[in-house]
Design a protein around this motif. Structure first.
Motif, short mmCIF file in Angstrom:
data_model
loop_
_atom_site.label_atom_id
_atom_site.label_comp_id
_atom_site.label_asym_id
_atom_site.label_seq_id
_atom_site.Cartn_x
_atom_site.Cartn_y
_atom_site.Cartn_z
N THR A 158 0.83 -1.20 0.00
CA THR A 158 0.00 0.00 0.00
C THR A 158 0.86 1.26 0.00
O THR A 158 0.58 2.23 -0.71
CB THR A 158 -0.93 0.00 1.23
N ARG B 153 -10.44 -8.10 -3.62
CA ARG B 153 -10.66 -6.83 -2.92
C ARG B 153 -9.43 -5.93 -3.02
O ARG B 153 -9.54 -4.72 -3.23
CB ARG B 153 -11.00 -7.10 -1.45
N LEU B 154 -8.25 -6.52 -2.92
CA LEU B 154 -7.02 -5.76 -3.00
C LEU B 154 -6.83 -5.16 -4.40
O LEU B 154 -6.42 -4.01 -4.56
CB LEU B 154 -5.83 -6.66 -2.64
N SER C 209 -9.20 -2.28 -4.74
CA SER C 209 -8.74 -1.16 -3.93
C SER C 209 -7.63 -0.40 -4.62
O SER C 209 -7.63 0.83 -4.66
CB SER C 209 -8.25 -1.70 -2.56
N ILE D 34 -8.07 3.59 -3.78
CA ILE D 34 -8.36 3.70 -2.36
C ILE D 34 -7.08 3.55 -1.56
O ILE D 34 -6.81 4.29 -0.62
CB ILE D 34 -9.38 2.63 -1.91
N ALA D 35 -6.28 2.54 -1.96
CA ALA D 35 -5.06 2.28 -1.20
C ALA D 35 -4.12 3.45 -1.22
O ALA D 35 -3.35 3.68 -0.30
CB ALA D 35 -4.36 1.04 -1.77
N LEU E 93 -14.94 4.93 -7.09
CA LEU E 93 -15.67 3.83 -6.45
C LEU E 93 -17.15 3.89 -6.79
O LEU E 93 -17.78 2.87 -7.13
CB LEU E 93 -15.47 3.89 -4.94
N ILE F 190 -15.36 -2.41 0.60
CA ILE F 190 -14.24 -1.45 0.51
C ILE F 190 -14.65 -0.12 1.10
O ILE F 190 -13.87 0.59 1.75
CB ILE F 190 -13.78 -1.29 -0.94
N GLU F 191 -15.92 0.26 0.92
CA GLU F 191 -16.41 1.52 1.45
C GLU F 191 -16.32 1.57 2.97
O GLU F 191 -16.10 2.59 3.57
CB GLU F 191 -17.85 1.76 1.00
#
Length: 608
Positions: free
Chosen positions: A477, A522-523, A526, A531-532, A542, A607-608
């Motif tokens: 990240t 999910r990663l 993201s 997001i990350a 998103l 994720i939210e």
């Protein structure tokens, strides 16, 4: 009654004073020669050719030849001069000049022709003035000889009188031409006095016969020379030599009467043969001139249409001018015209030609007002360009100046004397801005190169992290966040660095030992959505992604409902089983896709 008048009347009655001997040239063929002068073909002559031609006769003593050359070439050179002047005037007006200020200077060849023309005209005038003076002197000398002849005729006969007569005859022959108004009377008096001399002396017939025999020998030689001219290939040269022979024949005295007619017929037959060749030659020339007249008349009709041409566009005027100049080239390539129709055909052609250029000049005069208006509009654009020249609002200023350049092109020409200055002002303002922009872009490009190296270094770190197979998502990240914060890279490297980054991330996810498929997906999402990396646009990305998935879910659900509804219509069909089987396959695949989309939506919500 005077002696001269009495003897002149006697001469007309006496056979030995046959006028045929005194006027040998007055034949129909000779008259034709006087009435029809050959016209040289100068249709393909350039101005250099005309200069060489006229300069070649600067020392010519045959002024009849010179006069014919000047008469034939002057109109053709004048046409060239007029065409040059029209072209010069057209360019002068097109460049913004005023016709009242137009002062045209002809080229070197026209100047040389005009100088040689004036010199020859002066020489010709001087020559003929001297010739007239000489004729008056010759008249006075011949009148003195006539007076001496009278004394000799009326004096006592002596053994020396014949010698004195021969001396006077020799002197008379050596004297040149006299004024034409006096020539015939002078000649008649001279012959009458000679006849009286021989009449008064006992040896008249003996001397006369001897003289006639000598004249016979001389005229026989002239006949032979006239007959030999049949071998001359150049008709013009043959005619010239024949005229000289006629002149000699005329000045020779009488021949024995029994030989007189036969001799003349022989000389005339030789002359007729040359004149017959000349008639064929002139007929050929006439045919060529008639053909030229037909061609030039047709061109005159074409040019007449140009006289009424009008337009409000410069390019149309220029196109028409080009057409007209091509017609002029065709005109100049055609040879001469019959003299009796030359003025009419030339007037028709050049009248239309001049009318067109007159109308064109009027158009450009009216155009000057429009050009002044264009100057005002372009000066306004210069002022706007100067306002943007040192602006640091790079995109805004660049777009504004590009639009000004388009506006500049749309404006027509300005007065010639302002064309360069107003354009240079506008160009300098534009160049100043775009030079500054290029310098800035050059600095930015250097920064982009540094950013590319930094992003490649981050990708290498991610690859190294993937090789450890630690599954350290916090470290990933941080690296993703570091990659995102690095600025732009060169345009040609954008896709390649994005591929390298994506491949490095996939290598990390694939090698992570503690991540199941759900967490791996999910990663991915993201990282994809930023997001990350705390991308400020992450929430919007998103939201857009979620809406896109929801739209696809609804689309798949609608398709499944439609296919199920269609199956009910095929229940009674002979091919119902086969159709049901096909739709069942479609529905099964749609359900699998729907399940995957719903899982993706669930991950997005998590994720939210």
């Amino acid at each position: 009654m005077s002696i001269e008048k009495e003897t002149s009347e006697k001469l007309e009655q006496q056979p030995q004073a046959n006028p045929q001997d005194a006027h040998e040239l007055e034949t129909p063929e000779h008259q034709e020669e006087q009435e029809h002068e050959e016209e040289a073909d100068y249709s393909h002559f350039t101005r250099q050719d005309f200069v060489k031609l006229i300069e070649s006769v600067l020392h010519e003593s045959d002024f009849k030849k010179v006069d014919a050359l000047l008469r034939d070439t002057r109109p053709l050179v004048d046409e060239m001069k007029e065409a040059d002047r029209q072209a010069g005037l057209e360019k002068f007006l097109a460049d913004g000049g005023d016709e009242a200020d137009f002062d045209f200077k002809y080229d070197e060849w026209i100047e040389r022709y005009d100088a040689a023309y004036r010199l020859l005209k002066d020489k010709k005038a001087k020559h003929f003035a001297e010739l007239e003076k000489q004729k008056d002197k010759n008249l006075a000398r011949k009148e003195e000889i006539l007076e001496k002849l009278r004394h000799l005729v009326d004096g006592e006969e002596s053994t020396t009188s014949i010698n004195a007569l021969k001396t006077l005859q020799t002197e008379w022959k050596e004297i040149g031409q006299v004024p034409a108004s006096q020539a015939k009377t002078l000649w008649a008096n001279y012959n009458a006095l000679l006849d009286r001399f021989y009449d008064n002396r006992s040896i008249y017939f003996e001397l006369k016969e001897l003289d006639r025999k000598k004249n016979l020998e001389a005229k026989l030689e002239l006949c032979q020379r006239a007959e030999s001219l049949a071998k001359e290939t150049q008709v013009k040269e043959a005619i010239k030599q024949l005229n000289e022979l006629h002149e000699e024949y005329r000045h020779l005295g009488p021949v024995p009467k029994e030989e007189q007619e036969a001799l003349w017929q022989r000389f005339k037959a030789a002359s007729d043969a040359i004149y017959a060749r000349r008639k064929v030659y002139l007929d050929e020339i006439k045919g060529e001139l008639d053909k030229n007249m037909t061609l030039k008349s047709a061109l005159g009709d074409k040019v007449a249409a140009f006289a009424s041409f009008t337009s409000d566009r410069i390019n149309e005027w220029n196109a028409k001018t080009k057409e007209l100049m091509e017609i002029q080239k065709q005109w100049e390539a055609i040879g001469g015209l019959p003299r009796e129709h030359s003025k009419e055909v030339n007037k028709k052609f050049w009248g239309g030609f001049k009318s067109f250029f007159h109308n064109k000049n009027e158009f450009f005069k009216n155009l000057e007002g429009l050009r002044q208006e264009n100057l005002t509009r372009k000066q306004a654009l210069v002022a706007k360009a100067q306002e943007w020249a040192e602006s640091k609002e790079w995109d805004k200023a660049s777009n504004a100046l590009k639009q000004l350049q388009q506006d500049w092109k749309a404006i027509g020409p300005v007065p010639e004397k302002f064309r360069d200055s107003v354009y240079n002002e506008f160009k300098q303002a534009c160049d100043l801005f775009f030079t500054n922009l290029r310098n800035r872009n050059s600095e930015e490009q250097k920064g982009f190169e540094v950013n590319l190296k930094n992003k490649e270094a981050v990708c290498a770190k991610i690859e190294a992290l993937a090789a450890e197979k630690s599954g350290n998502t916090d470290a990933l990240t941080q690296l993703v966040d570091e990659f995102t914060k690095i600025g732009f890279v060169p345009r040609n490297a954008m896709k390649s660095i994005q591929r390298k980054f994506h491949d490095a991330v996939e290598h990390f996810i694939a090698a992570a030992p503690d991540l199941d498929d759900v967490n791996k997906e999910r990663l991915r999402l993201s990282i994809e959505l930023g997001i990350a990396g705390h991308d400020p646009m992450a929430k919007r990305k998103l939201s857009n992604k979620e809406n896109d998935v929801r739209r696809k879910i609804k689309e798949v659900e609608d398709n499944i409902a439609l296919w199920r509804n269609n199956l009910e219509f095929f229940a009674n069909s002979k091919t119902a089983d086969k159709l049901r089987e096909e739709f069942d396959v479609k529905i099964a695949k749609a359900k699998e896709e729907l399940s995957a989309l719903k899982e993706q939506l669930r991950l997005l919500r998590s994720i939210e």
